[in-house]
Design a protein around this motif. Sequence first.
Motif, short mmCIF file in Angstrom:
data_model
loop_
_atom_site.label_atom_id
_atom_site.label_comp_id
_atom_site.label_asym_id
_atom_site.label_seq_id
_atom_site.Cartn_x
_atom_site.Cartn_y
_atom_site.Cartn_z
N LEU A 82 -0.40 6.12 -19.59
CA LEU A 82 0.14 4.81 -20.39
C LEU A 82 -0.70 4.62 -21.68
CD1 LEU A 82 1.32 2.42 -17.71
CD2 LEU A 82 2.60 3.77 -19.35
N ALA A 83 -1.76 5.44 -21.93
CA ALA A 83 -2.49 5.57 -23.21
C ALA A 83 -2.56 6.80 -23.74
CB ALA A 83 -3.94 4.94 -22.91
N PRO A 84 -2.35 7.29 -25.01
CA PRO A 84 -2.61 8.49 -25.56
C PRO A 84 -4.35 8.88 -25.28
CG PRO A 84 -1.90 7.18 -27.17
CD PRO A 84 -2.16 6.35 -26.08
N PRO A 85 -4.63 10.10 -25.04
CA PRO A 85 -5.95 10.38 -24.93
C PRO A 85 -6.77 10.05 -26.21
CG PRO A 85 -4.73 12.32 -24.40
CD PRO A 85 -3.72 11.31 -24.90
N VAL A 86 -8.13 9.65 -25.91
CA VAL A 86 -8.99 8.89 -27.11
C VAL A 86 -9.09 9.87 -28.05
CG1 VAL A 86 -11.18 8.11 -27.55
CG2 VAL A 86 -10.21 7.67 -25.35
N TYR A 94 -1.23 4.16 -31.75
CA TYR A 94 -1.47 3.26 -30.58
C TYR A 94 -2.27 2.19 -30.71
CZ TYR A 94 -2.71 2.37 -25.60
OH TYR A 94 -2.99 1.73 -24.59
N TYR A 95 -3.31 2.27 -31.29
CA TYR A 95 -4.22 1.03 -31.87
C TYR A 95 -3.43 0.02 -32.51
CZ TYR A 95 -8.43 2.78 -29.56
OH TYR A 95 -9.45 3.03 -28.65
N ARG A 96 -2.73 0.79 -33.88
CA ARG A 96 -2.25 -0.04 -34.69
C ARG A 96 -1.16 -1.02 -34.06
NH1 ARG A 96 1.55 3.06 -39.46
NH2 ARG A 96 2.15 1.17 -40.51
N TRP A 97 -0.22 -0.21 -33.23
CA TRP A 97 0.87 -1.09 -32.92
C TRP A 97 0.38 -1.89 -31.76
CZ3 TRP A 97 4.06 -1.34 -36.38
CH2 TRP A 97 4.42 -0.47 -37.30
N LEU A 98 -0.48 -1.85 -31.07
CA LEU A 98 -0.84 -2.93 -30.24
C LEU A 98 -1.80 -4.15 -30.86
CD1 LEU A 98 -3.14 -0.38 -27.60
CD2 LEU A 98 -1.23 -1.96 -27.15
N PHE A 99 -2.49 -3.97 -32.03
CA PHE A 99 -3.01 -4.95 -32.76
C PHE A 99 -1.99 -5.49 -33.49
CE2 PHE A 99 -6.66 -2.82 -31.44
CZ PHE A 99 -7.86 -3.87 -31.59
N PHE A 100 -0.78 -4.66 -34.04
CA PHE A 100 0.17 -5.41 -34.92
C PHE A 100 0.96 -6.48 -34.27
CE2 PHE A 100 4.36 -5.30 -36.75
CZ PHE A 100 4.28 -5.23 -37.96
N HIS A 147 9.70 6.27 -28.80
CA HIS A 147 8.64 5.59 -28.52
C HIS A 147 7.79 5.29 -29.73
CE1 HIS A 147 9.17 8.19 -24.82
NE2 HIS A 147 9.35 6.89 -24.42
N ILE A 148 7.03 4.23 -29.58
CA ILE A 148 6.30 3.76 -30.94
C ILE A 148 5.36 4.68 -31.46
CG2 ILE A 148 4.74 2.06 -29.82
CD1 ILE A 148 6.38 1.16 -32.75
N CYS A 149 4.62 5.41 -30.57
CA CYS A 149 3.65 6.33 -31.21
C CYS A 149 3.80 7.78 -30.33
CB CYS A 149 2.37 5.89 -31.09
SG CYS A 149 1.74 5.05 -29.49
N GLY A 150 4.47 8.83 -30.90
CA GLY A 150 4.49 9.91 -30.26
C GLY A 150 5.66 10.13 -29.41
N GLU A 151 5.40 10.92 -28.54
CA GLU A 151 6.39 11.37 -27.56
C GLU A 151 6.35 10.61 -26.20
OE1 GLU A 151 9.07 13.64 -28.09
OE2 GLU A 151 8.04 13.41 -30.13
N GLN A 152 5.09 10.03 -26.08
CA GLN A 152 4.68 9.42 -24.85
C GLN A 152 5.03 7.88 -24.74
OE1 GLN A 152 0.64 9.87 -24.59
NE2 GLN A 152 0.19 8.83 -22.65
N THR A 154 3.78 4.39 -23.80
CA THR A 154 2.45 3.64 -23.78
C THR A 154 2.29 2.26 -23.54
OG1 THR A 154 2.25 3.33 -26.08
CG2 THR A 154 1.78 5.72 -25.11
N ALA A 155 1.35 1.78 -23.20
CA ALA A 155 1.12 0.32 -23.05
C ALA A 155 1.82 -0.21 -24.49
CB ALA A 155 -0.29 0.02 -22.95
N ALA A 156 1.59 0.31 -25.47
CA ALA A 156 2.10 -0.15 -26.97
C ALA A 156 3.61 -0.32 -26.67
CB ALA A 156 1.80 0.63 -28.07
#
Length: 164
Positions: A82-86, A94-100, A147-152, A154-156
């Motif tokens: 549920l998170a893209p690899p670091v 991923y960070y962008r949309w979580l913080f957004f 999805h909001i970031c890429g193909e996966q 995620t928590a976002a």
Amino acid sequence: MPELTFYTHPMSRGRVVRWMLEELAIPYKTEIMSFGAEMKTPDYLAINPMGKVPAIKHGDTVVTEVAAICTYLADRFPDKGLAPPVDSPERGPYYRWLFFMAGPFEMATTATAYDWRIDDSNVQAVGCGRLQDVIGSLEQALSTGAHICGEQFTAADVLVSSYL
Ligand SMILES: N[C@@H](CCC(=O)N[C@@H](CS)C(=O)NCC(=O)O)C(=O)O
């Protein structure tokens, strides 16, 4: 696995965390907190000094704030995907949309709900801009894929989909 306790109320932002926990399919215990006095007891204020839900206690680790809880859980259970690899390019969006969602989206929707004035006189200084800008940014991001970031998924996506 350390014990995980989820503090929530059914009519609260806790529903986002509930979805995240169910998506992870991990065991957890739910503590339903009543609005009002129960959230302001010394015992619960020791969990969240804001006296608000949701919160989680995972072993000795306490996390509050919906976006922080979802981010924490996705990282603590990496095998659930549920998170893209670091080190992946998707980590940036991923960070962008979580913080957004936790910042501009929350602020703009709350301002709209309570008729707080955002207009030409203050929009440059108001971090969330106008509601239509926030919605437009999300629509644009979601127009290119499922999805909001890429193909996966995620928590976002849990956050975005919970609020849209
Ligand atoms: N920024 C917090 C918001 C938490 C929040 O405002 N929770 C509300 C319910 S959705 C609450 O517990 N209100 C009870 C109170 O303030 O007494 C988050 O993202 O978790």
